[in-house]
Design an enzyme around this catalytic site. Structure first.
Site, short mmCIF file in Angstrom:
data_model
loop_
_atom_site.label_atom_id
_atom_site.label_comp_id
_atom_site.label_asym_id
_atom_site.label_seq_id
_atom_site.Cartn_x
_atom_site.Cartn_y
_atom_site.Cartn_z
N ASP A 11 39.37 44.61 42.71
CA ASP A 11 38.14 45.39 42.89
C ASP A 11 36.94 44.46 42.69
OD1 ASP A 11 36.29 47.38 43.16
OD2 ASP A 11 37.00 48.62 41.50
N ASP A 109 35.46 47.16 49.20
CA ASP A 109 35.44 46.34 47.98
C ASP A 109 36.71 46.42 47.15
OD1 ASP A 109 35.12 48.95 47.26
OD2 ASP A 109 33.50 48.60 45.82
N GLU A 110 37.80 46.94 47.71
CA GLU A 110 39.02 47.00 46.91
C GLU A 110 40.27 46.99 47.79
OE1 GLU A 110 39.67 50.67 44.77
OE2 GLU A 110 38.33 51.77 46.11
#
Length: 357
Positions: A11, A109-110
Site C-alpha cells: 500500500d 495505490d495498492e
C-alpha cells in the site's frame, strides 16, 4: 525460492499527496490537501491529504471547505488523475518485475503479491526498496497467510513499515478491536453487528455464522463471521480485473431546485456513463442513481433493467430513477452508476465489500 506461500499487501503511503510532493519538492513536510479543482470555495471533497494535514483531522471524503478551515495554511491542489495513473502504472510494473511473484492489483495505490519464501519480511523490504528506487514513493507492506490478514496488517505497518498478521497472532492483535477496524466492515455494518451484541472482532469471530443470516443474508452473514477470524482465500489471483460497472457524478456549485435542471443533469450524467459503457463493449444490467440533498444527506435509488446496450433504454431507466427524487428539495450532487454484464471468465471476487473471496 522455497517455503510457505505468503500474501503481501503493498500500500503506497499517502499516494496522491506523495506524487504531488515529488512534482513540487518545496511542499515536503507541509500539510498538503488534494481535491476537486483545488479551490476550497467550490463544492468538492478531499481526495487525499498528507500526513501533516491528517494530523489536523483532515481525511478523504471531507468537504474541501471544512478541510481548509481545519488547516488554514495547507497547500490545496487540484486532482490530476493522469499523473496518479502514470505513477501507479510504474509502481505496478515494479511489483510485477520482482522474481517469483504473482500480483493482483486492487487500485491505484495498492496490490496483493503472492510469494513462496521462508522470509517474507526480507521480500517486503526488497519490494519497498525497489519501489522507492524506481518511483521515489514509499509503501507499507502487510504480510499474511490470507488476503484479509495481509490487508489488515498493512494498517499496522504504516508509514513505510512491515507487519505480519497470521492465524497465530490474529486474536492477540485484533481480538479487542472494534469490528469497524476490519476490512469490509464500515460504520453501518458495525452498527448492525452491535445491535446483535457483537462489538469486537473477537465477538464476531466467536459468533455462530447462522445467527448472522437473519440480519445479513445467507451469503454475507457467514462471510462476516469468517472475516472476524481473518480467514478466507490465501491465493493471490492475477486474473485481470474486469469492471463491474462505470459511474460518474457531479457536485453542483449551486443546488439544483428546478425539475428541468435535474432532468438536464441526469441526461448529461447518462451520456458520460454511456461513453464508458460503450468502450467496455458489455451490456448494462442495472442502474443506480446517487442523490445528495442539501446540506449533506445522501441516498441511492437502484433498479435492475433488461439487458441492453441501447442508449435510449439506459437513459429511460436513469430518468425513471430520477422521477423518485423528492420534489423541491435542493440537490447538491447527482451520480449515476451502470452495472455491466460480466464475462464468464471474470474474477469472481475483488474486495470484501463485493461478496468475499
Amino acid at each position: 525460492m522455497s517455503g510457505f506461500r505468503w500474501v503481501l499487501h503493498v500500500d503506497l503511503d499517502q499516494f496522491i499527496a506523495a506524487v504531488e510532493v515529488l512534482r513540487r519538492p518545496e511542499l515536503a513536510g507541509r500539510p498538503v490537501i488534494v481535491g476537486g479543482r483545488g479551490d476550497p470555495t467550490e463544492r468538492a471533497v478531499v481526495s487525499t491529504a498528507s500526513y501533516e494535514a491528517r494530523a489536523f483531522g483532515v481525511g478523504s471524503g471531507m468537504p474541501l471547505r471544512i478541510a481548509a478551515r481545519k488547516v488554514p495554511d495547507a497547500v490545496i491542489l487540484p486532482v490530476d488523475q493522469e499523473a496518479y495513473l502514470a505513477a501507479s502504472e510504474t509502481v505496478m510494473a515494479t511489483l510485477r518485475a520482482q522474481p517469483g511473484v504473482t500480483v493482483q492489483v486492487l487500485g491505484w495505490d495498492e496490490a496483493f503479491m503472492g510469494i513462496e519464501t521462508e522470509n517474507p519480511e526480507a521480500i517486503a523490504r526488497q519490494v519497498q526498496a525497489a519501489v522507492l528506487e524506481r518511483t521515489q514513493l514509499h509503501c507499507s507492506v502487510g504480510i499474511g497467510d490470507t488476503l484479509v490478514r495481509a490487508k489488515v496488517a498493512t494498517g499496522f505497518a504504516k508509514p513505510a513499515g512491515v507487519f505480519r498478521l497470521t492465524a497465530g497472532n490474529w486474536s492477540d492483535v485484533m481480538g479487542s478491536r472494534p469490528t469497524r477496524d476490519l476490512w469490509g466492515v464500515g460504520t453501518k455494518v458495525s452498527g448492525r453487528l452491535a445491535k446483535l451484541g457483537i462489538n469486537t472482532v473477537a465477538e464476531l469471530a466467536a459468533s455462530d455464522p447462522q445467527d448472522l443470516v437473519p440480519e445479513f443474508g445467507p451469503k454475507m452473514g457467514p462471510w462476516y463471521a469468517e472475516l472476524g477470524r481473518g480467514d478466507g482465500a490465501g491465493v493471490v489471483d492475477d486474473t485481470p480485473w474486469v469492471a463491474r460497472g462505470h459511474s460518474r457524478e457531479t457536485t453542483f456549485q449551486r443546488d439544483l431546485t428546478d425539475p428541468a435542471q435535474v432532468d438536464d443533469a441526469v441526461r448529461e450524467l447518462t451520456a458520460r456513463v454511456l461513453e464508458d459503457v460503450l468502450a467496455e463493449g458489455r451490456p448494462v444490467i442495472g442502474l443506480t442513481l446517487k442523490i445528495r440533498y442539501a446540506p449533506f444527506v445522501t441516498t441511492t435509488r437502484a433498479r435492475k433493467i433488461p439487458v441492453t446496450s441501447d442508449g435510449n433504454e439506459i437513459l429511460a431507466g436513469a430518468l425513471g430513477l430520477a422521477a423518485g427524487i423528492e420534489a423541491g428539495r435542493p440537490i447538491r450532487l447527482l451520480g449515476l452508476r451502470a452495472e455491466l454484464a460480466m464475462p464468464d471468465d471474470a474474477r469472481k471476487g475483488h474486495t470484501p465489500t463485493r461478496g468475499g473471496w
